[in-house]
Design an enzyme around this catalytic site. Sequence first.
Site, PDB file in Angstrom:
ATOM      1  N   HIS A  25      -1.873   2.280  -8.574  1.00  0.00           N
ATOM      2  CA  HIS A  25      -2.742   1.623  -9.544  1.00  0.00           C
ATOM      3  C   HIS A  25      -2.704   2.381 -10.870  1.00  0.00           C
ATOM      4  O   HIS A  25      -2.294   3.539 -10.935  1.00  0.00           O
ATOM      5  CB  HIS A  25      -4.187   1.563  -9.038  1.00  0.00           C
ATOM      6  CG  HIS A  25      -4.861   2.908  -9.000  1.00  0.00           C
ATOM      7  ND1 HIS A  25      -4.567   3.868  -8.054  1.00  0.00           N
ATOM      8  CD2 HIS A  25      -5.798   3.474  -9.816  1.00  0.00           C
ATOM      9  CE1 HIS A  25      -5.291   4.953  -8.270  1.00  0.00           C
ATOM     10  NE2 HIS A  25      -6.043   4.745  -9.336  1.00  0.00           N
ATOM     11  N   GLN A  43      -5.238   2.500 -14.740  1.00  0.00           N
ATOM     12  CA  GLN A  43      -6.599   2.228 -15.183  1.00  0.00           C
ATOM     13  C   GLN A  43      -6.640   1.951 -16.677  1.00  0.00           C
ATOM     14  O   GLN A  43      -5.685   2.234 -17.411  1.00  0.00           O
ATOM     15  CB  GLN A  43      -7.521   3.408 -14.866  1.00  0.00           C
ATOM     16  CG  GLN A  43      -7.677   3.705 -13.398  1.00  0.00           C
ATOM     17  CD  GLN A  43      -8.683   4.808 -13.151  1.00  0.00           C
ATOM     18  OE1 GLN A  43      -9.876   4.693 -13.470  1.00  0.00           O
ATOM     19  NE2 GLN A  43      -8.213   5.921 -12.588  1.00  0.00           N
ATOM     20  N   ASN A  52      -3.032   7.807 -13.140  1.00  0.00           N
ATOM     21  CA  ASN A  52      -3.110   9.092 -12.467  1.00  0.00           C
ATOM     22  C   ASN A  52      -2.459   8.933 -11.102  1.00  0.00           C
ATOM     23  O   ASN A  52      -2.929   8.148 -10.278  1.00  0.00           O
ATOM     24  CB  ASN A  52      -4.563   9.532 -12.281  1.00  0.00           C
ATOM     25  CG  ASN A  52      -5.310   9.655 -13.599  1.00  0.00           C
ATOM     26  OD1 ASN A  52      -4.708   9.910 -14.641  1.00  0.00           O
ATOM     27  ND2 ASN A  52      -6.610   9.467 -13.565  1.00  0.00           N
ATOM     28  N   HIS A 108       0.811  -1.210   0.000  1.00  0.00           N
ATOM     29  CA  HIS A 108       0.000   0.000   0.000  1.00  0.00           C
ATOM     30  C   HIS A 108       0.849   1.266   0.000  1.00  0.00           C
ATOM     31  O   HIS A 108       0.385   2.334  -0.413  1.00  0.00           O
ATOM     32  CB  HIS A 108      -0.924   0.016   1.229  1.00  0.00           C
ATOM     33  CG  HIS A 108      -1.851   1.195   1.270  1.00  0.00           C
ATOM     34  ND1 HIS A 108      -2.899   1.362   0.385  1.00  0.00           N
ATOM     35  CD2 HIS A 108      -1.861   2.282   2.077  1.00  0.00           C
ATOM     36  CE1 HIS A 108      -3.524   2.499   0.658  1.00  0.00           C
ATOM     37  NE2 HIS A 108      -2.923   3.082   1.679  1.00  0.00           N
ATOM     38  N   HIS A 139      -3.525   3.836  -3.048  1.00  0.00           N
ATOM     39  CA  HIS A 139      -2.813   2.613  -3.417  1.00  0.00           C
ATOM     40  C   HIS A 139      -2.385   2.690  -4.881  1.00  0.00           C
ATOM     41  O   HIS A 139      -3.162   3.072  -5.747  1.00  0.00           O
ATOM     42  CB  HIS A 139      -3.712   1.400  -3.195  1.00  0.00           C
ATOM     43  CG  HIS A 139      -2.975   0.105  -3.205  1.00  0.00           C
ATOM     44  ND1 HIS A 139      -2.730  -0.629  -2.069  1.00  0.00           N
ATOM     45  CD2 HIS A 139      -2.412  -0.595  -4.218  1.00  0.00           C
ATOM     46  CE1 HIS A 139      -2.051  -1.725  -2.378  1.00  0.00           C
ATOM     47  NE2 HIS A 139      -1.852  -1.720  -3.693  1.00  0.00           N
TER      48      HIS A 139
END
Length: 275
Positions: free
Chosen positions: A102, A104, A89, A49, A100
Amino acid sequence: DGPGWWVRVVPNKYPAVCVEAAFGRHSWGPYEVMDGVGAHEVIVESTDHEEELAHQSQRQVEEVLWAWRARLLDLRRDPRLRYIQIFKNKGSVAGASLEHTHSQLIAIPFVPARIAREMEAARGRFELLGSCVFCDVLGHELREGDRLVCVGDHVVAFAPFASRFPYEVWVVGREHRPDFADLGEPQIRDLARVLRRVLAGLVEVACDPSYNLVLHTAPVNAGDVSFYHWHLELLPRLSIIAGFELGTGYYINHTAPEVAARLLRERAAEVQAVV
């Protein structure tokens, strides 16, 4: 949902488009409209995380890129889809709503206007001169050297000649390939190494800024796109897009690309690959 995973892909909880939406267009007065058909997914880049992509091991960054490739190959099987946009982003200024790490993916049934214009320009140059504009730009940057950030065996990172944002970086493949999904193990490994070093360098040079990372790749279920060339665009959000930029499409950048490249190049060279 159990333990043992290292990268996961899940549907977005608040999708911009939906695979179950009706497919088709219709007129509404002077407007042409359609339902939001497509797919919206989140690529969870790590189980950690706290650690951002810039601080992940090279192996972990490779796994993220493999996940991107796998989703591109899977989603194109839907004949309704025409373009699959992968993006990251990072930070609230860049539009991230989750802490966290990531990225998309949004798949849509048409080629977006920006990509269409880019492809049209690339097609025009290819028809006129018989060469790929991205290959020509990359060759020029390698000869000039002033805007290079990190040079790999298969990919090259450089600050674009007319950068829109301070410390903007493009990562372009040395081999002419329109489709990111065509990359193999050597290219993915080299891209992970270069991308990790560039991101780590950006953290040091610009104090860990918010940024957008966008993949430009060939449309899917389309005709001949052999004139196109996949690439990544890293867009740090260190300046505000204001009235002039919104009104004209021209960007005022207070950091020369040659200066940005030199600072990033020095920091990127210090980053040692971690397996």
